[in-house]
Design an enzyme around this catalytic site. Sequence first.
Site, PDB file in Angstrom:
ATOM      1  N   LEU A 100       0.822  -1.207   0.000  1.00 55.93           N
ATOM      2  CA  LEU A 100       0.000   0.000   0.000  1.00 55.93           C
ATOM      3  C   LEU A 100       0.857   1.258   0.000  1.00 55.93           C
ATOM      4  O   LEU A 100       1.902   1.322   0.651  1.00 55.93           O
ATOM      5  CB  LEU A 100      -0.908   0.026   1.226  1.00 55.93           C
ATOM      6  CG  LEU A 100      -1.914  -1.119   1.369  1.00 55.93           C
ATOM      7  CD1 LEU A 100      -2.756  -0.897   2.618  1.00 55.93           C
ATOM      8  CD2 LEU A 100      -2.792  -1.241   0.139  1.00 55.93           C
ATOM      9  N   SER A 101       0.402   2.261  -0.700  1.00 53.64           N
ATOM     10  CA  SER A 101       1.043   3.563  -0.627  1.00 53.64           C
ATOM     11  C   SER A 101       0.847   4.132   0.773  1.00 53.64           C
ATOM     12  O   SER A 101      -0.103   3.766   1.475  1.00 53.64           O
ATOM     13  CB  SER A 101       0.444   4.512  -1.666  1.00 53.64           C
ATOM     14  OG  SER A 101      -0.906   4.803  -1.337  1.00 53.64           O
TER      15      SER A 101
END
Length: 244
Positions: free
Chosen positions: A60-61
């Site tokens: 995930l960013s």
Amino acid sequence: MEPAALREDMVDSLEHDAKSVVDTDAVGLAMRTVPREAFVDDERRAYADQSLEHRGTRVLSPSTAARLLEVLEPEPGDDVLVVGAGVGYTPAVLAEIVGSRSVHAVDITRPLVHDARRNLADAGYPEVLVDCRDGARGLPEYAPYDRILVEAAAVDPPRALRDQLAPDGRLVLPRGHGPRQTLTAVAADGTETTHGPVAFQPLLADGEQAGAIERNRTAREDAERAARAAQSQTGWEQDWIEWD
């Protein structure tokens, strides 16, 4: 630039009005503390606000991780379950908020479990428990949980996860399928609140994990799902349409 300075810049940008995904001191401080470079192979990209790929899964960013954590609303001392441990970054941030021994994580892909354990130990969170499990079944041995975070999409919250919530617990997941997903918080009594659109891969069933010999969903099942989706968009309920 030193990693600590990069972390400061990263969180500053997440708190800025342009993104405004970090709202609470707890999440901001935790993300400023966790060494993200321990979880991302490419140190140059560790603090860029972008998602990455690792062993067939998405890392995930930072902004997406922050959104999940803010909706989850973890508090010190909460017992937390993360479904979809991935590389271990989100469990590490939660460990900073609730304490390492209160964080439990599962992932269906065994190599990812080993990676998450190693990364968490290297980052200073060896007491976070990570096990290889079918995420839809949760981790009943340590239930109930005050907070459950699902980092994969499901049409409905899995029953086993809801059953593992504490009476005042909160389950957060991307709800829906395909492009129609909404970040949803579900209380133990079934009350739901929504927090905007998201895009996640579906929650995997046993046999679908990266590296599995075969998928649980067969080609026939995929075709049936496609047919049902087409019918739902073209008025299948009209008896004058000959579907043969």
